[in-house]
Design a protein around this motif. Structure first.
Motif, mmCIF file in Angstrom:
data_model
loop_
_atom_site.group_PDB
_atom_site.id
_atom_site.type_symbol
_atom_site.label_atom_id
_atom_site.label_comp_id
_atom_site.label_asym_id
_atom_site.label_seq_id
_atom_site.Cartn_x
_atom_site.Cartn_y
_atom_site.Cartn_z
ATOM 1 N N VAL A 107 0.677 -0.529 -0.285
ATOM 2 C CA VAL A 107 0.126 0.062 0.171
ATOM 3 C C VAL A 107 1.325 0.864 0.124
ATOM 4 O O VAL A 107 1.725 1.314 1.165
ATOM 5 N N PRO A 109 1.291 5.061 -1.312
ATOM 6 C CA PRO A 109 0.158 7.056 -1.045
ATOM 7 C C PRO A 109 0.013 6.894 -2.458
ATOM 8 O O PRO A 109 1.475 7.376 -2.412
ATOM 9 N N SER A 110 -1.166 7.672 -2.681
ATOM 10 C CA SER A 110 -0.970 8.361 -3.888
ATOM 11 C C SER A 110 -0.654 9.621 -4.185
ATOM 12 O O SER A 110 -0.846 10.300 -3.148
ATOM 13 N N ASN A 169 1.369 3.846 -8.696
ATOM 14 C CA ASN A 169 1.277 3.690 -8.369
ATOM 15 C C ASN A 169 0.942 2.639 -8.506
ATOM 16 O O ASN A 169 0.279 1.504 -8.742
ATOM 17 N N SER A 171 0.161 -0.145 -5.114
ATOM 18 C CA SER A 171 -1.060 -0.257 -4.266
ATOM 19 C C SER A 171 -1.857 -2.088 -4.801
ATOM 20 O O SER A 171 -1.969 -1.210 -5.779
ATOM 21 N N ILE A 226 -6.938 10.211 4.880
ATOM 22 C CA ILE A 226 -7.088 8.725 4.045
ATOM 23 C C ILE A 226 -7.275 7.645 4.546
ATOM 24 O O ILE A 226 -5.885 7.564 5.434
ATOM 25 N N TYR A 228 -6.398 3.717 3.211
ATOM 26 C CA TYR A 228 -6.892 2.600 2.812
ATOM 27 C C TYR A 228 -7.044 0.853 3.462
ATOM 28 O O TYR A 228 -6.416 0.876 4.393
ATOM 29 N N THR A 230 -6.848 -3.118 2.800
ATOM 30 C CA THR A 230 -6.492 -4.183 1.479
ATOM 31 C C THR A 230 -7.350 -5.538 1.773
ATOM 32 O O THR A 230 -7.122 -5.458 3.241
ATOM 33 N N VAL A 255 -7.672 -2.917 -3.358
ATOM 34 C CA VAL A 255 -7.448 -1.136 -2.289
ATOM 35 C C VAL A 255 -8.227 -0.515 -2.313
ATOM 36 O O VAL A 255 -8.419 0.566 -3.404
ATOM 37 N N GLN A 257 -9.776 3.161 -0.732
ATOM 38 C CA GLN A 257 -9.536 4.016 -0.728
ATOM 39 C C GLN A 257 -10.753 4.954 0.368
ATOM 40 O O GLN A 257 -11.610 5.498 -0.467
ATOM 41 N N ARG A 258 -10.843 5.735 1.257
ATOM 42 C CA ARG A 258 -11.962 6.175 2.012
ATOM 43 C C ARG A 258 -11.529 7.582 3.242
ATOM 44 O O ARG A 258 -10.144 7.270 3.257
ATOM 45 N N TYR A 279 -3.372 7.355 6.418
ATOM 46 C CA TYR A 279 -2.371 8.492 5.791
ATOM 47 C C TYR A 279 -2.346 9.425 6.299
ATOM 48 O O TYR A 279 -3.586 9.963 5.343
#
Length: 974
Positions: A107, A109-110, A169, A171, A226, A228, A230, A255, A257-258, A279
């Motif tokens: 994982v 970070p974007s 990315n 992830s 954020i 993540y 998974t 993965v 993302q919320r 994150y």
């Protein structure tokens, strides 16, 4: 990892859970600075040590590396890795080798920045390893670029790793290895003004994933962060932000993302294990927080004890998640967590809160006695922030450690000794004791008292504690203190680990222990618990136990040591080892050493005193005094002190002590006060005999000499009568202690007669004061009333009232084992000293006012008075009277310290000759009395003159017949 062109600082922060933990920090295949890097340190329980690493351990680009940092310890520790990239430090908890796994999901970070890209590292331990990377996204390996669906294999040698950087990315990339590996993920630092978002975190393997997570918001959060999520297989995930819930189905390797919004906690649950990584994106504004990655612990991994590291220069916070009903018992650094606000986590039985920590870099211990909870360590500063989960300690509670400042000082000393390779029996003893205590605390099963006493018994017989040992007195004092505290903690722990047994007891050659487990009941607790160990007992009130409660059940322990008193007698019973206002002579410990403990064993003052009944090793002699003492360790040395303890009752075989605190106690016996000697006895008998003769002559003088008969001589006569009877009774009966009743009666009469002396002394002072005040205007009526209405009833009635009240309050206070006088116990002697001190102060005031009035008023009298030639004699006799009646007894209060013996001789001489002083001042220095003596000697008697001569205090003054004679005021004392 790249660092924006600025030097990096790398370090590991190592926190110990046990004392004397030996730690080695090394770098495999290190080629710089001579080709070897190894740091050996030692940490104690709760101590955090920082070890700096060379800059060359930093890895840049896609490459393999052999500079793997290896941290080894002989006991459990926690390790936090810190990388200070420019102005953005980043940290992560490093998990032990036993927690590594064979399957991980990446994982990262974007980011929308072209200057930032993800990276991850895979490292193996002591065996070679084959690592398979199932790529998701796009990454570079050697000269090739791998995209989604590609697989690459990497062969790692022992203590080797490989760092890969993603072009996009990555992830969801899956890492599978033949043997367990460590996987760290991160994001390369990129620079925009002062912003540098470098992050990294060690990931947990799939086998360690959980199904339920709670994420509390950051204290300083202003923007959306954020999370993540998974999945390793098809998974149904419930994501709930506050009251809003969402269900999502994830495929294996995907993965989700919320957002995590400010002030709103997040609840996540799944039907199978998932990985949750938080994150913090930081903020775009200058001087605000920066980004960091942090593993979120799942609810099933919550534990009861944590260690967290606060960082220097940050606003440090402890974020806590706990069951709603268990928040009140969380302890931070041995203190309950107070004044925090707990907030509900929607959809759960949990609440979250934050507690601010000090800005200094240090390790903190946080625990709950019975309920697991979550702990996250986060902090923010200008342009910086960090976040790491607390290091869970599953086996040992921090309260099982001994953390007094004195013991910590000795632990530091022994740490240096061990690091230098020096042999120290004392340090080996402390290490063995700690290992024994820590092992017992770590066991989940019930622990018997026999297991507690067994190892400690051998320590009591070790040469470290014996009088012939080579260790210093300071070290032995530390060993004794440490042993006492450790046995108390071990006994309490054994009681709490056996809830089915209300009481436990056991006896060995070295000690006896009894423990009591108290289960709380509704309503007030008025019971007094009695614990017995060998021939000693401890009575403790229920309130004392409940105030020290740290568990659902409350433990009390009472220990009696069979041989420790002989060890401490030899080592610690010199004058410098006592803390008492009146040190004992020929003193010795005359009881076993006992210890009492409640709760977690820490020193505490009690709302209600605890009573100890201690058996005497040897029968108490009549001339011996008993002192209840407790063991203190201050300024690096052991000390016996009576602080907080009183003797309630003592006889030849037992003594009852009452103490307002719990620690370790014993009985000290010896002779108190000034040692009686033949010279003092001779002075007493000779002086009192001379005083009796002089007092008899003075009494006859005041009775037979009619020319001086007045109010003044009446006061002198009564004072002399009381003093004569008191001296006669003291000389003939003060040592008649054979019959307790007779001795008490003698003491009562002495009490009465000496108080009567001081009462007549008070009237003489008042008489002198009134005489001088009325030099100009004399009131016949007031003088007559003073004599008839108040003088005799007051002087004989007031002492009788004091004696009657004293006897009613404490009849056992009359008579001691050595003299028929007042007992010193319970402050009974103040029934005499209190009135005496009051009268002395009042008479001193009368005397000072009288001298002031004399200075102003002598000149205003008629010519005969104002031309007195004897003012020097007046002053001399007034001072002499004050000395006789006041200063002599003041010497008794000065019999302390190095001048005790000198003051004893002065007190004996002056008080035994009081009668002689009174005869000298009031008879031999009185001109009229001398003339009467001459007439008696010549055998002639002359008729008194019609105009009566009167004496004012010291000389004969002829004044008008309208002047009332007040005689010679006297202030006399025994």
């Amino acid at each position: 990892m790249d660092d924006c062109g600025n030097s990096s600082q790398f370090e590991v922060q190592i926190t110990g859970y046990f004392a004397f933990t030996s730690v080695s920090v090394s770098i495999s295949n290190y080629t710089g600075d001579g080709g070897r890097f190894q740091e050996k340190i030692m940490v104690n329980q709760g101590e955090m040590v920082r070890v700096s690493l060379p800059e060359s351990v930093g890895i840049k680009g896609t490459t393999n590396f052999s500079n793997v940092v290896l941290v080894k310890a002989d006991k459990d520790i926690s390790v936090v890795s810190v990388s200070n990239k420019h102005v953005s430090p980043e940290s992560t908890v490093l998990y032990p080798v036993s927690s590594l796994g064979n399957e991980h999901y990446i994982v990262t970070p974007s980011t929308e920045s072209l200057d930032s890209y993800p990276e991850f590292s895979v490292m193996t331990y002591e065996d070679g390893n084959l690592v398979t990377v199932h790529v998701e996204g796009k990454l570079r390996y050697e000269t090739e670029v791998y995209s989604t669906g590609d697989t690459l294999k990497i062969i790692l040698l022992p203590f080797q790793g490989y760092q890969l950087q993603g072009i996009a990315n990555v992830s969801g990339t899956r890492i599978v290895s033949e043997k367990p590996v460590a996987v760290l993920v991160g994001q390369v630092c990129f620079c925009t003004s002062t912003k540098c978002n470098h992050v990294f975190e060690q990931l947990l393997p799939v086998c360690s994933w959980g199904t339920t997570y709670i994420i509390p918001p950051l204290p300083w959060q202003k923007v959306d962060e954020i999370v993540y999520i998974t999945a390793s297989q098809s998974t149904i995930v419930l994501y709930q932000l506050g009251e809003q819930a969402e269900t999502v189905t994830l495929a294996g390797g995907s993965v989700l993302q919320r957002p995590v919004k400010p002030s709103i906690p997040v609840y996540i649950s799944a039907n199978v294990g998932i990985q949750v990584v938080f994150y913090s994106v930081g903020a775009a504004l200058p001087n605000s927080s920066h980004a960091f990655l942090m593993n979120v612990p799942d609810v099933a991994s919550y534990c009861r004890m944590y260690s967290i590291n606060a960082q220097e220069g940050f606003e440090n916070f402890a974020l806590m998640v706990a069951n709603t009903s268990e928040t009140g018992a969380i302890i931070l650094d041995n203190q309950p967590v107070r004044d925090v606000v707990w907030n509900r986590v929607a959809g759960t039985e949990f609440v979250w809160s934050m507690h601010m920590l000090a800005p200094a870099i240090r390790s903190h211990a946080v625990e709950h006695p019975s309920s697991p909870f979550a702990l996250l360590s986060v902090g923010t500063a200008a342009m910086d922030s960090y976040g790491i989960p607390g290091s869970c300690r599953k086996n040992v509670t921090f309260k099982c450690q001994t953390e007094t400042p004195q013991i910590q000082e000795q632990l530091e000393m022994c740490k240096d000794v061990f690091l230098q390779g020096i042999n120290s029996e004392f340090c080996s003893f402390m290490n063995s004791t700690l290992v024994n205590l820590e092992t017992m605390c770590a066991q989940d099963r019930a622990v018997s008292l026999q297991e507690v006493a067994g190892p400690f018994g051998s320590f009591l017989n070790s040469s470290t504690l014996s009088a012939g040992g080579n260790e210093s007195k300071r070290e032995v004092a530390s060993a004794v203190m440490f042993l006492l505290q450790s046995v108390e903690l071990a006994a309490l722990t054994a009681a709490l680990k056996s809830p089915e047994m209300k009481t436990q007891n056991m006896t060995t050659e070295s000690m006896a222990i009894e423990t009591l487990l108290v289960v709380p009941t509704a309503g007030p607790c008025d019971e007094v618990f009695r614990l017995r160990a060998q021939e000693e007992t401890m009575d403790i009130h229920c309130d004392t136990v409940t105030r020290a409660a740290t568990e659902d059940s409350w433990a009390v322990a009472f220990i009696s040591y069979s041989t420790l008193d002989s060890i401490m007698n030899k080592r610690f019973l010199k004058g410098g080892d006592l803390m008492a206002d009146e040190k004992l002579r020929n003193f010795h410990l005359n009881s076993r050493v006992v210890s009492g403990a409640v709760g977690d064993g820490r020193f505490m003052n009690l709302s209600k005193p605890v009573n100890f009944t201690l058996s005497h090793r040897q029968a108490k002699k009549e001339e011996e005094e008993t002192l209840c003492i407790h063991w203190k360790f201050i300024t690096g040395k052991g000390t016996w002190s009576p602080d907080g303890c009183t003797t309630v009752h003592t006889n030849s075989t037992h003594t009852i002590c009452s103490c307002n605190h719990l620690s370790s106690f014993a009985l000290l016996m010896g002779h108190t006060g000034v040692e009686e000697s033949d010279p003092l006895s001779i002075i007493t008998y000779v002086g009192l005999t001379l005083s009796l003769l002089c007092l008899l002559l003075a009494i006859l003088t005041f009775l037979l000499c009619r020319s001086i008969r007045n109010v003044s001589t009446s006061l002198h006569l009564q004072l002399c009568l009381c003093l004569f009877l008191a001296d006669l009774l003291f000389l003939t009966a003060v040592t008649r202690t054979g019959s307790q009743v007779v001795c008490a009666v003698i003491a009562g009469f002495l009490h009465y007669l000496f108080l009567a002396c001081f009462t007549w002394m008070f009237l003489e002072g008042l008489h002198l004061f009134l005489t001088v005040r009325n030099l100009k205007v004399v009131n016949y009526t007031s003088a007559s009333r003073f004599k008839k209405r108040f003088m005799y009833p007051f002087s004989y009635g007031f002492p009788a009232l004091v004696v009657a009240i004293s006897a009613a309050v404490n009849p056992e206070g009359y008579g001691t084992s050595k003299h028929c006088w007042l007992s010193l116990e319970k402050g009974f002697h103040w029934s005499f000293l209190g009135p005496v001190c009051a009268i002395i102060l009042i008479n001193l005031t009368f005397f000072l006012v009288t001298l002031w009035n004399l200075r102003d008023k002598l000149s205003s009298l008629n010519e005969d008075v104002s031309t007195l030639k004897d003012t020097r004699l007046l002053t001399f006799k007034a001072i002499a009277q004050l000395f006789i009646l006041s200063c002599t007894w003041s010497l008794g209060f000065l019999q302390v310290g190095s001048a005790k013996m000198l003051m004893a001789y002065l007190f004996t001489i002056v008080n035994s000759l009081q009668g002689a002083f009174i005869f000298l001042v009031h008879c031999l220095l009185n001109r009229q009395v001398r003339e009467e003596y001459r007439r008696w000697i010549k055998g002639t008697r002359k008729t008194s003159p019609t105009t009566q001569n009167f004496t004012l205090s010291v000389s004969t003054v002829t004044i008008s017949t309208k002047m009332v004679s007040w005689g010679e005021p006297s202030t006399s004392s025994l």
